[in-house]
Design a protein around this motif. Structure first.
Motif, mmCIF file in Angstrom:
data_model
loop_
_atom_site.group_PDB
_atom_site.id
_atom_site.type_symbol
_atom_site.label_atom_id
_atom_site.label_comp_id
_atom_site.label_asym_id
_atom_site.label_seq_id
_atom_site.Cartn_x
_atom_site.Cartn_y
_atom_site.Cartn_z
ATOM 1 N N LEU A 42 0.827 -1.204 0.000
ATOM 2 C CA LEU A 42 0.000 0.000 0.000
ATOM 3 C C LEU A 42 0.864 1.258 0.000
ATOM 4 N N CYS A 43 0.322 2.317 -0.586
ATOM 5 C CA CYS A 43 0.997 3.612 -0.573
ATOM 6 C C CYS A 43 1.182 4.055 0.877
ATOM 7 N N PRO A 44 2.420 4.345 1.300
ATOM 8 C CA PRO A 44 2.660 4.712 2.708
ATOM 9 C C PRO A 44 2.077 6.073 3.080
ATOM 10 N N LEU A 45 1.625 6.851 2.102
ATOM 11 C CA LEU A 45 1.076 8.174 2.410
ATOM 12 C C LEU A 45 -0.421 8.121 2.706
ATOM 13 N N CYS A 46 -1.164 7.320 1.941
ATOM 14 C CA CYS A 46 -2.624 7.268 2.160
ATOM 15 C C CYS A 46 -3.085 5.905 2.669
ATOM 16 N N MET A 47 -2.233 4.889 2.552
ATOM 17 C CA MET A 47 -2.554 3.529 2.983
ATOM 18 C C MET A 47 -3.853 3.004 2.355
ATOM 19 N N THR A 54 3.500 7.028 -10.099
ATOM 20 C CA THR A 54 2.419 7.906 -10.578
ATOM 21 C C THR A 54 1.434 8.185 -9.450
ATOM 22 N N HIS A 55 1.044 7.119 -8.742
ATOM 23 C CA HIS A 55 0.121 7.324 -7.621
ATOM 24 C C HIS A 55 0.754 8.242 -6.581
ATOM 25 N N LEU A 56 1.962 7.892 -6.183
ATOM 26 C CA LEU A 56 2.635 8.622 -5.099
ATOM 27 C C LEU A 56 2.751 10.122 -5.380
ATOM 28 N N HIS A 59 -1.344 11.287 -7.941
ATOM 29 C CA HIS A 59 -2.717 10.836 -7.700
ATOM 30 C C HIS A 59 -3.070 10.756 -6.220
ATOM 31 N N CYS A 60 -2.078 10.504 -5.373
ATOM 32 C CA CYS A 60 -2.340 10.255 -3.953
ATOM 33 C C CYS A 60 -3.070 11.434 -3.303
ATOM 34 N N ARG A 61 -4.078 11.120 -2.488
ATOM 35 C CA ARG A 61 -4.842 12.188 -1.811
ATOM 36 C C ARG A 61 -3.936 13.073 -0.977
#
Ligand SMILES: [Zn+2]
Length: 164
Positions: A42-47, A54-56, A59-61
């Motif tokens: 999972l993305c460590p920023l939004c979990m 690209t997400h990080l 796209h990441c909230r």
């Protein structure tokens, strides 16, 4: 596009990071998973979503929230982070911004490198040191960093800096 990266002002480590990201060679959970490294995916920023560069970065909230604050601070009305969800890659995202009506393309390129670098460092702090910085603190750090870059020679960024 690479040309703009090298021409715009940024410390060498940030340029190198930007180059790696554009080559899709930056280390993320997706890559670690392929190599059999342990991670939760999972993305460590939004979990909430699987991690990719690209997400990080666009796209990441979490990252979008940070960007919204920075864009507002600099008064860049034509840069709308909540619309970046259409970007298919980091390169695509940078091209979208380069083609937008942002006031100064070279200021935007420096800013992209600066904020992406700070988000990447935050991601690493969470993954490797288990320490998380709240959005507001990260935004404050980024503003300080923008001022430092301007003092160190980023004249392009100085043009869009708010007077305080
Ligand atoms: Zn995320």
């Amino acid at each position: 596009m690479h040309v703009t990266v090298w021409k715009s002002w940024a410390p060498p480590k940030c340029k190198f990071f930007a180059w790696l990201v554009m080559q899709n060679r930056v280390w993320t959970v997706g890559r670690l998973a392929r190599r059999g490294w342990p991670n939760c995916g999972l993305c460590p920023l939004c979990m909430q979503t699987g991690e990719s560069s690209t997400h990080l970065l666009c796209h990441c909230r979490f990252s979008v929230r940070v960007w919204c604050d920075i864009v507002q601070w600099l008064g860049l009305q034509d840069v709308i982070p909540t619309e970046w969800s259409t970007a298919t890659s980091v390169k695509d995202w940078w091209l979208q911004i380069a083609q937008s009506r942002a006031p100064s393309r070279s200021a935007m390129t420096s800013l992209l490198m600066l904020v992406s670098w700070e988000i990447w460092k935050e991601r690493n702090a969470r993954v490797f040191r288990n320490s998380a910085t709240p959005t507001a603190v990260l935004v404050r750090n980024i503003k300080e960093e923008v001022k430092l870059w301007v003092m160190a020679g980023a004249k392009n960024l100085g043009v869009v800096m708010p007077r305080e």
